[in-house]
Design an enzyme around this catalytic site. Sequence first.
Site, PDB file in Angstrom:
ATOM      1  N   PHE A  39       0.849  -1.196   0.000  1.00  0.00           N
ATOM      2  CA  PHE A  39       0.000   0.000   0.000  1.00  0.00           C
ATOM      3  C   PHE A  39       0.884   1.246   0.000  1.00  0.00           C
ATOM      4  CE2 PHE A  39      -2.441  -3.455   1.757  1.00  0.00           C
ATOM      5  CZ  PHE A  39      -3.686  -3.306   1.164  1.00  0.00           C
ATOM      6  N   VAL A  77       2.168  -1.772   4.527  1.00  0.00           N
ATOM      7  CA  VAL A  77       1.917  -0.339   4.383  1.00  0.00           C
ATOM      8  C   VAL A  77       3.266   0.369   4.361  1.00  0.00           C
ATOM      9  CG1 VAL A  77       0.927   1.674   5.531  1.00  0.00           C
ATOM     10  CG2 VAL A  77      -0.287  -0.506   5.593  1.00  0.00           C
ATOM     11  N   CYS A  78       3.481   1.216   3.368  1.00  0.00           N
ATOM     12  CA  CYS A  78       4.766   1.925   3.265  1.00  0.00           C
ATOM     13  C   CYS A  78       4.957   2.884   4.438  1.00  0.00           C
ATOM     14  CB  CYS A  78       4.825   2.719   1.970  1.00  0.00           C
ATOM     15  SG  CYS A  78       6.199   3.873   1.933  1.00  0.00           S
ATOM     16  N   VAL A  79       6.105   2.788   5.082  1.00  0.00           N
ATOM     17  CA  VAL A  79       6.340   3.594   6.283  1.00  0.00           C
ATOM     18  C   VAL A  79       6.400   5.094   5.967  1.00  0.00           C
ATOM     19  CG1 VAL A  79       8.861   3.263   6.175  1.00  0.00           C
ATOM     20  CG2 VAL A  79       7.785   3.892   8.336  1.00  0.00           C
ATOM     21  N   ALA A  82       2.987   6.262   5.210  1.00  0.00           N
ATOM     22  CA  ALA A  82       2.179   6.150   6.422  1.00  0.00           C
ATOM     23  C   ALA A  82       2.468   7.289   7.386  1.00  0.00           C
ATOM     24  CB  ALA A  82       2.430   4.803   7.097  1.00  0.00           C
TER      25      ALA A  82
END
Lengths: 130, 130
Positions: A39, A77-79, A82
């Site tokens: 994501f 989820v991409c940090v 995010a």
Amino acid sequence: MKFAIQVNEGPYQHQASDTAYQFTKAALEKGHEVFRVFFYHDGVNNGTRLTTPPQDDRHITNRWIDLAEKYKLDLVVCVAAAQRRGIVDDDEMKRQGKDATNIAPQFRISGLGQLIEAGIQSDRLMVFGD
Amino acid sequence: MNEDEMMEEGGTIKKFLYVNRRAPYGSVYALESLEVVLIGAAFEQDVSMAFVDDGVYQLKKGQDTKDVDMKNFSPTYRALEMYDVEKLYVDKASMDARGLTEEDFVVPVEVLSTEQLAELMEDQEVILSF
């Protein structure tokens, strides 16, 4: 075939998130492998457990959770994305000194390297976005 | 993600193409695409970048973002060379339609016709579209 899925858009705002889910589900039901769902951009908003759609509408986050439980999907989820958008897990809460988390179960926060790795490891990387 | 994790893919080299389709500041896609390219460089893949449609504006010289209070990330394109990302392609039709020439860009690029761009895409193994 081994697929990697990239989701670039948030839930409800854009159909890309629905289409990514439908594609992933159909691929798994046909016996294909899904190496990872990554994501990115507003796509990270698919991974908040605080999502509360009206009862007569689909629950996009829960759909991913259910699919992940059934097929042991890796939902990442991409940090960096995010952090910009306020998607937080326990580690990020501690690291950034925040007072809450909102990551949904079955989702995990990790780096962009996970997207590149998915591209390398899979036969096809499918990008769902605008 | 730590350095060890990022390096563990050693061996497989795939052709990655990043397709940049949007203007630099109207949405976050351009900036976050650049972040993928920079992180992805650690994986030492065969990387190309294509700039099409409003994406050609990402490379425009003289960007001044002071009044919109956003970070001007255009100098980062000049740093791509240090990451061994040297294959930058611009779609001629997109460039011409916007009254731009090669001299308007912050980095040297190769200008391709739409047909050549199609061939470039055909030749890739992983295409990420932003």
